[in-house]
Scaffold this motif. Structure first.
Motif, PDB file in Angstrom:
ATOM      1  N   UNK A  21      22.413 -13.828  -1.663  1.00  0.00           N
ATOM      2  CA  UNK A  21      22.063 -12.413  -1.456  1.00  0.00           C
ATOM      3  C   UNK A  21      20.968 -11.942  -2.408  1.00  0.00           C
ATOM      4  N   UNK A  22      20.057 -11.135  -1.861  1.00  0.00           N
ATOM      5  CA  UNK A  22      18.903 -10.676  -2.649  1.00  0.00           C
ATOM      6  C   UNK A  22      19.334  -9.811  -3.833  1.00  0.00           C
ATOM      7  N   UNK A  23      20.474  -9.129  -3.729  1.00  0.00           N
ATOM      8  CA  UNK A  23      20.898  -8.287  -4.849  1.00  0.00           C
ATOM      9  C   UNK A  23      21.251  -9.109  -6.081  1.00  0.00           C
ATOM     10  N   UNK A  24      21.359 -10.424  -5.928  1.00  0.00           N
ATOM     11  CA  UNK A  24      21.614 -11.278  -7.091  1.00  0.00           C
ATOM     12  C   UNK A  24      20.321 -11.774  -7.738  1.00  0.00           C
ATOM     13  N   UNK A  30      12.486 -10.734  -7.112  1.00  0.00           N
ATOM     14  CA  UNK A  30      12.256  -9.738  -6.056  1.00  0.00           C
ATOM     15  C   UNK A  30      10.760  -9.415  -5.940  1.00  0.00           C
ATOM     16  N   UNK A  31      10.099  -9.268  -7.077  1.00  0.00           N
ATOM     17  CA  UNK A  31       8.664  -8.977  -7.058  1.00  0.00           C
ATOM     18  C   UNK A  31       7.875 -10.131  -6.438  1.00  0.00           C
ATOM     19  N   UNK A  33       8.967 -12.361  -4.269  1.00  0.00           N
ATOM     20  CA  UNK A  33       9.233 -12.406  -2.839  1.00  0.00           C
ATOM     21  C   UNK A  33       8.503 -11.269  -2.124  1.00  0.00           C
ATOM     22  N   UNK A  34       8.547 -10.075  -2.695  1.00  0.00           N
ATOM     23  CA  UNK A  34       7.860  -8.934  -2.093  1.00  0.00           C
ATOM     24  C   UNK A  34       6.366  -9.164  -1.991  1.00  0.00           C
ATOM     25  N   UNK A  35       5.769  -9.676  -3.055  1.00  0.00           N
ATOM     26  CA  UNK A  35       4.340  -9.993  -3.038  1.00  0.00           C
ATOM     27  C   UNK A  35       4.032 -11.028  -1.967  1.00  0.00           C
ATOM     28  N   UNK A  36       4.843 -12.052  -1.901  1.00  0.00           N
ATOM     29  CA  UNK A  36       4.614 -13.131  -0.939  1.00  0.00           C
ATOM     30  C   UNK A  36       4.677 -12.622   0.492  1.00  0.00           C
ATOM     31  N   UNK A  37       5.616 -11.734   0.774  1.00  0.00           N
ATOM     32  CA  UNK A  37       5.730 -11.157   2.115  1.00  0.00           C
ATOM     33  C   UNK A  37       4.513 -10.285   2.402  1.00  0.00           C
ATOM     34  N   UNK A  38       4.173  -9.420   1.451  1.00  0.00           N
ATOM     35  CA  UNK A  38       3.055  -8.483   1.657  1.00  0.00           C
ATOM     36  C   UNK A  38       1.739  -9.213   1.880  1.00  0.00           C
ATOM     37  N   UNK A  39       1.451 -10.177   1.053  1.00  0.00           N
ATOM     38  CA  UNK A  39       0.152 -10.851   1.144  1.00  0.00           C
ATOM     39  C   UNK A  39       0.078 -11.778   2.357  1.00  0.00           C
ATOM     40  N   UNK A  40       1.231 -12.215   2.830  1.00  0.00           N
ATOM     41  CA  UNK A  40       1.256 -13.127   3.970  1.00  0.00           C
ATOM     42  C   UNK A  40       1.145 -12.406   5.307  1.00  0.00           C
ATOM     43  N   UNK A  41       1.157 -11.077   5.290  1.00  0.00           N
ATOM     44  CA  UNK A  41       1.086 -10.314   6.537  1.00  0.00           C
ATOM     45  C   UNK A  41      -0.347 -10.010   6.953  1.00  0.00           C
ATOM     46  N   UNK A  42      -1.320 -10.538   6.224  1.00  0.00           N
ATOM     47  CA  UNK A  42      -2.743 -10.332   6.512  1.00  0.00           C
ATOM     48  C   UNK A  42      -3.103  -8.841   6.545  1.00  0.00           C
ATOM     49  N   UNK A  50       0.443  -3.661 -11.413  1.00  0.00           N
ATOM     50  CA  UNK A  50       0.116  -4.643 -12.446  1.00  0.00           C
ATOM     51  C   UNK A  50       1.207  -5.692 -12.608  1.00  0.00           C
ATOM     52  N   UNK A  51       2.336  -5.507 -11.980  1.00  0.00           N
ATOM     53  CA  UNK A  51       3.397  -6.511 -12.039  1.00  0.00           C
ATOM     54  C   UNK A  51       3.037  -7.794 -11.310  1.00  0.00           C
ATOM     55  N   UNK A  52       1.843  -7.847 -10.724  1.00  0.00           N
ATOM     56  CA  UNK A  52       1.396  -9.073 -10.083  1.00  0.00           C
ATOM     57  C   UNK A  52       1.405 -10.226 -11.085  1.00  0.00           C
ATOM     58  N   UNK A  53       1.331  -9.894 -12.356  1.00  0.00           N
ATOM     59  CA  UNK A  53       1.307 -10.932 -13.387  1.00  0.00           C
ATOM     60  C   UNK A  53       2.694 -11.510 -13.661  1.00  0.00           C
ATOM     61  N   UNK A  54       3.705 -11.052 -12.899  1.00  0.00           N
ATOM     62  CA  UNK A  54       5.055 -11.569 -13.088  1.00  0.00           C
ATOM     63  C   UNK A  54       5.098 -13.038 -12.675  1.00  0.00           C
ATOM     64  N   UNK A  55       5.941 -13.764 -13.324  1.00  0.00           N
ATOM     65  CA  UNK A  55       6.114 -15.162 -12.958  1.00  0.00           C
ATOM     66  C   UNK A  55       5.356 -16.105 -13.864  1.00  0.00           C
ATOM     67  N   UNK A  56       5.575 -17.364 -13.608  1.00  0.00           N
ATOM     68  CA  UNK A  56       4.956 -18.397 -14.423  1.00  0.00           C
ATOM     69  C   UNK A  56       3.495 -18.593 -14.027  1.00  0.00           C
ATOM     70  N   UNK A  57       2.837 -19.447 -14.772  1.00  0.00           N
ATOM     71  CA  UNK A  57       1.409 -19.685 -14.552  1.00  0.00           C
ATOM     72  C   UNK A  57       1.143 -20.214 -13.146  1.00  0.00           C
TER      73      UNK A  57
END
Length: 126
Positions: A21-24, A30-31, A33-42, A50-57
């Motif tokens: 479940x996503x609530x876990x 979450x950021x 996954x949200x970015x991946x969905x948004x950018x993949x919708x063309x 600015x949270x785009x910098x979240x995550x590893x390198x």
């Protein structure tokens, strides 16, 4: 740039967690996954926090590659950030906001310099 669910999960780099479940998920997951969905919708216009910098390198590298693909396709990308080096690197024109109002708009290098000057002036007046 349209992507399949498999591509979205791959970009977000959450394969091992996709069936829980996503609530876990952590906020970072979450950021991503949200970015991946948004950018993949063309999208014609993509607004990024600015949270785009979240995550590893690796995630950051994949994200910037996708952003650059959208840019090359002539899409509009709006980045809301306080990270001046990121803005300078990826933005051609910049809005400077203060208290929800536009202070200035123009070429990124000029707006950043004006912003820095205002911060220096404020320090010198205190």
């Amino acid at each position: 740039i349209y992507s399949s669910l498999k591509d979205i999960i791959s970009l977000a780099d959450i394969r091992q967690f996709i069936d829980i479940p996503i609530f876990t998920y952590s906020e970072g997951m979450k950021l991503r996954l949200g970015f991946s969905i948004a950018i993949s919708s063309n999208p014609d216009i993509l607004i990024l926090d600015e949270n785009i910098s979240v995550g590893d390198a690796n995630f950051q590298k994949k994200s910037l590659k996708k952003i650059n693909e959208l840019h090359r396709c002539g899409k509009t990308i709006i980045i809301c950030s306080h990270n001046l080096s990121f803005i300078k690197k990826y933005c051609q024109r910049t809005f400077w906001f203060k208290n929800g109002k536009i202070v200035n708009f123009g070429r990124t290098d000029k707006i950043i310099q004006m912003y820095k000057n205002s911060k220096n002036d404020k320090k010198n007046n205190n």
